[in-house]
Design a protein around this motif. Structure first.
Motif, PDB file in Angstrom:
ATOM      1  N   CYS A 378       4.481   6.589  14.487  1.00 17.77           N
ATOM      2  CA  CYS A 378       5.379   7.352  13.613  1.00 17.77           C
ATOM      3  C   CYS A 378       4.678   7.978  12.408  1.00 17.77           C
ATOM      4  N   SER A 379       3.386   7.700  12.194  1.00 16.72           N
ATOM      5  CA  SER A 379       2.676   8.316  11.069  1.00 16.72           C
ATOM      6  C   SER A 379       2.389   9.787  11.378  1.00 16.72           C
ATOM      7  N   VAL A 380       2.084  10.529  10.314  1.00 17.92           N
ATOM      8  CA  VAL A 380       1.857  11.967  10.437  1.00 17.92           C
ATOM      9  C   VAL A 380       0.415  12.293  10.045  1.00 17.92           C
ATOM     10  N   GLU A 381      -0.242  13.110  10.857  1.00 12.77           N
ATOM     11  CA  GLU A 381      -1.603  13.534  10.528  1.00 12.77           C
ATOM     12  C   GLU A 381      -1.548  14.747   9.602  1.00 12.77           C
ATOM     13  N   LYS A 382      -2.338  14.729   8.530  1.00 14.10           N
ATOM     14  CA  LYS A 382      -2.343  15.840   7.576  1.00 14.10           C
ATOM     15  C   LYS A 382      -3.699  15.915   6.876  1.00 14.10           C
ATOM     16  N   LYS A 383      -3.950  17.023   6.229  1.00 12.47           N
ATOM     17  CA  LYS A 383      -5.190  17.207   5.477  1.00 12.47           C
ATOM     18  C   LYS A 383      -5.151  16.354   4.215  1.00 12.47           C
ATOM     19  N   ILE A 384      -6.301  15.859   3.820  1.00 12.31           N
ATOM     20  CA  ILE A 384      -6.388  15.068   2.603  1.00 12.31           C
ATOM     21  C   ILE A 384      -6.134  15.966   1.389  1.00 12.31           C
ATOM     22  N   SER A 385      -5.488  15.430   0.370  1.00  9.88           N
ATOM     23  CA  SER A 385      -5.218  16.205  -0.840  1.00  9.88           C
ATOM     24  C   SER A 385      -6.495  16.335  -1.675  1.00  9.88           C
ATOM     25  N   LYS A 386      -6.501  17.296  -2.580  1.00 10.01           N
ATOM     26  CA  LYS A 386      -7.687  17.528  -3.411  1.00 10.01           C
ATOM     27  C   LYS A 386      -7.995  16.328  -4.308  1.00 10.01           C
ATOM     28  N   PRO A 387      -6.995  15.743  -5.015  1.00  5.21           N
ATOM     29  CA  PRO A 387      -7.310  14.574  -5.844  1.00  5.21           C
ATOM     30  C   PRO A 387      -7.883  13.412  -5.038  1.00  5.21           C
ATOM     31  N   ALA A 388      -7.272  13.136  -3.863  1.00  4.21           N
ATOM     32  CA  ALA A 388      -7.766  12.039  -3.027  1.00  4.21           C
ATOM     33  C   ALA A 388      -9.154  12.357  -2.495  1.00  4.21           C
ATOM     34  N   SER A 389      -9.409  13.627  -2.174  1.00  3.37           N
ATOM     35  CA  SER A 389     -10.719  14.051  -1.688  1.00  3.37           C
ATOM     36  C   SER A 389     -11.797  13.788  -2.733  1.00  3.37           C
ATOM     37  N   GLU A 390     -11.475  14.141  -3.980  1.00  3.02           N
ATOM     38  CA  GLU A 390     -12.456  13.936  -5.056  1.00  3.02           C
ATOM     39  C   GLU A 390     -12.670  12.455  -5.334  1.00  3.02           C
ATOM     40  N   SER A 427       8.441   0.260   8.942  1.00  4.55           N
ATOM     41  CA  SER A 427       7.623  -0.165   7.798  1.00  4.55           C
ATOM     42  C   SER A 427       6.452   0.781   7.555  1.00  4.55           C
ATOM     43  N   GLY A 428       6.096   1.569   8.574  1.00 11.74           N
ATOM     44  CA  GLY A 428       4.978   2.494   8.446  1.00 11.74           C
ATOM     45  C   GLY A 428       3.635   1.896   8.805  1.00 11.74           C
ATOM     46  N   TYR A 429       3.598   0.580   8.949  1.00  6.71           N
ATOM     47  CA  TYR A 429       2.335  -0.110   9.239  1.00  6.71           C
ATOM     48  C   TYR A 429       2.555  -1.170  10.318  1.00  6.71           C
ATOM     49  N   LYS A 430       1.515  -1.434  11.087  1.00  6.74           N
ATOM     50  CA  LYS A 430       1.578  -2.493  12.096  1.00  6.74           C
ATOM     51  C   LYS A 430       0.188  -3.082  12.289  1.00  6.74           C
ATOM     52  N   GLY A 431       0.054  -4.365  11.987  1.00  9.41           N
ATOM     53  CA  GLY A 431      -1.238  -5.026  12.120  1.00  9.41           C
ATOM     54  C   GLY A 431      -2.119  -4.792  10.906  1.00  9.41           C
ATOM     55  N   ARG A 432      -3.299  -5.438  10.919  1.00  2.58           N
ATOM     56  CA  ARG A 432      -4.227  -5.279   9.802  1.00  2.58           C
ATOM     57  C   ARG A 432      -5.649  -5.084  10.310  1.00  2.58           C
ATOM     58  N   VAL A 433      -6.464  -4.498   9.461  1.00  7.22           N
ATOM     59  CA  VAL A 433      -7.857  -4.248   9.789  1.00  7.22           C
ATOM     60  C   VAL A 433      -8.698  -4.683   8.592  1.00  7.22           C
ATOM     61  N   GLY A 434      -9.873  -5.200   8.862  1.00  6.15           N
ATOM     62  CA  GLY A 434     -10.712  -5.724   7.786  1.00  6.15           C
ATOM     63  C   GLY A 434     -11.651  -4.685   7.208  1.00  6.15           C
ATOM     64  N   THR A 435     -11.904  -4.812   5.901  1.00  3.31           N
ATOM     65  CA  THR A 435     -12.974  -4.054   5.263  1.00  3.31           C
ATOM     66  C   THR A 435     -13.989  -5.077   4.755  1.00  3.31           C
ATOM     67  N   TYR A 436     -15.267  -4.793   4.948  1.00  5.20           N
ATOM     68  CA  TYR A 436     -16.303  -5.802   4.735  1.00  5.20           C
ATOM     69  C   TYR A 436     -17.416  -5.285   3.825  1.00  5.20           C
ATOM     70  N   GLU A 437     -18.081  -6.241   3.196  1.00  2.00           N
ATOM     71  CA  GLU A 437     -19.228  -5.953   2.330  1.00  2.00           C
ATOM     72  C   GLU A 437     -20.274  -7.035   2.601  1.00  2.00           C
ATOM     73  N   LEU A 438     -21.325  -6.679   3.317  1.00  2.00           N
ATOM     74  CA  LEU A 438     -22.331  -7.655   3.721  1.00  2.00           C
ATOM     75  C   LEU A 438     -23.589  -7.508   2.881  1.00  2.00           C
ATOM     76  N   MET A 439     -23.894  -8.528   2.100  1.00  2.00           N
ATOM     77  CA  MET A 439     -25.112  -8.544   1.294  1.00  2.00           C
ATOM     78  C   MET A 439     -26.134  -9.450   1.961  1.00  2.00           C
ATOM     79  N   LEU A 440     -27.229  -8.861   2.404  1.00  2.00           N
ATOM     80  CA  LEU A 440     -28.336  -9.636   2.947  1.00  2.00           C
ATOM     81  C   LEU A 440     -29.249 -10.048   1.797  1.00  2.00           C
ATOM     82  N   ILE A 441     -29.662 -11.295   1.787  1.00  2.00           N
ATOM     83  CA  ILE A 441     -30.474 -11.795   0.672  1.00  2.00           C
ATOM     84  C   ILE A 441     -31.932 -11.428   0.916  1.00  2.00           C
ATOM     85  N   SER A 442     -32.285 -10.246   0.451  1.00  2.00           N
ATOM     86  CA  SER A 442     -33.644  -9.731   0.612  1.00  2.00           C
ATOM     87  C   SER A 442     -34.551 -10.290  -0.490  1.00  2.00           C
ATOM     88  N   ARG A 443     -35.834  -9.965  -0.414  1.00  2.00           N
ATOM     89  CA  ARG A 443     -36.782 -10.425  -1.437  1.00  2.00           C
ATOM     90  C   ARG A 443     -36.417  -9.855  -2.808  1.00  2.00           C
TER      91      ARG A 443
END
Length: 522
Positions: A378-390, A427-443
């Protein structure tokens, strides 16, 4: 026996005769097993069955109208409580009880089958409100009269082996039951409030069909790097994030990948959320028996472990013991409550973990959050707005998804018209997806830790070495039309929000303006 007598009374009231046949417990269990098999074979399994909210509400209304408010649990003696323990082995038994027991069973079954993570039963001045947390957001489920709410709470407390007569002190319990072959577990907690006893049930995943790292971590580079560090034979790997960010799911999936039949894998958890199966041995924290994370870890080290999972590092003793275990040839997994990978280092240093132990044993830190997935139907595809783009750094030609979020009245109208989205129910949403940040302990990061560099300085080093931040990863998800800009804004800390006063347009109208979030403009 109580339920059986009630059934006999009702049948005889209808003018029918009742013939009694004596069966042993073993014979009854055999009959139930065969009936369950028949139902599964005919396709009427729980996978294709779900109680609707209307059905549950109707059951509660029937109980209220007929003054059928359940058994008087306050008068249960020890013998009856022991009988109740046996009866809650299968919710089919509860379905044969009075209306309150049936409603309680239906709520548990419905919640398990509809991606609900928590059930809140909240008394207020006028009645009792039941809310459910779906995809990380609390939603109204049903309102019931106050007396009905008390009886419903009592029925659930009875199933959780909690003291039903005690309403003025907090209690914890656990419901372990099944329905049509599916095991269901709920962690229960009650607390006395101004208007009565509040109860919260957390649904624990008791099935073996866990997600794999391939489906959890969508970014191939991050997934490969994470697999590289968990494939090492020693060291410590940390997964950080707030409560409800999916840390346990990620670690459970990682351990399942490690379980090749050649390793001794042990876990200390509070609570055990997943039945991992295989050759993984899981242990429950029991504070009353002084079985804490730290004491269990000491026990594990005497039992020839290869991989150890410590459910949560929350005190200096556990942190120090985990580092020692990692330094002595074991691979240790643990979780930490921290907002980012770099702040996890600060958290450990605040626990008095020496810098030399961090640099010697830490292999990587995976910070994570969960974002709601936009409904593809049920979501709609559209172009990103200028503020969100920036704000996001995405080109103006980028197509994103706008969720269709309906209010209660519009949902009701569309449901009656038969035009309500079947996937997300408006509700406009169904399920969840993860966002991740992986820090490798380099020298370079090891040197930064030794030099007591700030959290921001360490993060800058990690980014210069290719680390995607939570924000960077989430932008990719928006670009791939898996989530929305407003969901991304939720995970941003105040630093990002303060930099942008007017950035995202009102297309994301389900998120309201907040002092800590960007404003949404036309």
């Amino acid at each position: 026996a109580t339920i059986g007598n009630k059934l006999v009374d009702r049948i005889t009231e209808k003018g029918y005769e009742v013939q009694f046949i004596n069966y042993s417990v073993e014979e009854i269990q055999k009959i139930l097993d065969e009936a369950s098999k028949e139902r599964l074979i005919s396709g009427e399994s729980i996978d294709s069955f779900e109680f609707s909210e209307d059905d549950i509400f109707q059951t509660l209304e029937e109980a209220n109208e007929n003054d059928e408010i359940g058994l008087d649990f306050d008068e249960f003696d020890d013998e009856e409580e022991n009988l109740s323990e046996e009866m809650t082995a299968d919710l089919a038994t509860e379905m044969m009880g009075d209306a309150v027991q049936r409603a309680a069973a239906k709520i548990l079954i419905s919640a398990t089958r509809s991606s609900v993570s928590d059930i809140h039963i909240e008394p207020n001045r006028d009645g009792t409100k039941i809310r459910v947390r779906r995809d990380g957001v609390l939603q109204n489920f049903v309102n019931v009269p106050k007396t009905m709410g008390k009886r419903l709470t009592a029925a659930l407390k009875n199933m959780a082996k909690m003291d039903i007569s005690e309403r003025r002190a907090s209690q914890d319990g656990k419901i372990r039951t099944s329905y049509e072959g599916q095991l269901m577990e709920f962690r229960c907690s009650t607390a006395p409030g101004k208007n009565g006893e509040k109860m919260v049930l957390r649904i624990l995943n008791s099935n073996n069909d866990m997600l794999s790292l391939d489906s959890l971590i969508i970014n191939e580079d991050v997934r490969k790097s994470f697999r590289d560090i968990i494939s090492q034979s020693n060291g410590i790997v940390i997964v950080s994030g707030p409560t409800g960010s999916g840390k346990s799911t990620t670690l459970a999936s990682a351990l399942r990948e490690k379980d090749n039949g050649q390793l001794n894998i042990v876990t200390a958890e509070d609570p055990i959320e997943y039945e991992m199966g295989g050759d993984i041995q899981q242990f429950q924290i029991e504070k009353k028996k002084d079985q804490t994370f730290a004491t269990l870890l000491k026990t594990f080290l005497r039992q020839d472990p290869d991989v150890i999972l410590i459910g949560e590092t929350r005190d200096p003793e556990t942190a120090d013991a985990s580092m020692d275990a990692a330094e002595t040839g074991h691979l240790v997994f643990t979780t930490l409550h921290a907002n980012s990978a770099s702040s996890s280092l600060t958290r450990l240093l605040d626990m008095d973990v020496p810098g030399y132990k961090l640099t010697g044993s830490l292999r990587g830190i995976l910070a994570q959050r969960l974002l709601r997935k936009v409904c593809p139907d049920c979501s709609v595809e559209k172009k990103i707005s200028k503020p969100a783009s920036e704000f996001l750094g995405l080109p103006l030609v980028t197509n994103i998804r706008k969720p269709t979020v309906l209010g209660p009245k519009e949902k009701s109208i569309r449901r009656s018209e038969g035009t309500l989205c079947m996937r997300c129910s408006g509700s406009g949403y169904k399920g969840r997806v993860g966002t991740y940040e992986l820090m490798l302990i380099s020298r370079n990061i090891q040197n930064a830790i030794k030099q007591n560099k700030t959290t921001q300085e360490i993060e800058d080093i990690a980014r210069s070495e290719g680390m995607l931040t939570l924000r960077d990863y989430a932008i990719k998800l928006v670009e791939n039309q898996l989530t929305t800009v407003s969901e991304l804004v939720k995970i941003l800390n105040s630093n990002f929000a303060e930099e942008q006063d007017e950035i995202i347009d009102r297309e994301e109208n389900e998120i309201k303006t907040s002092p800590s979030l960007p404003k949404f403009l036309e």
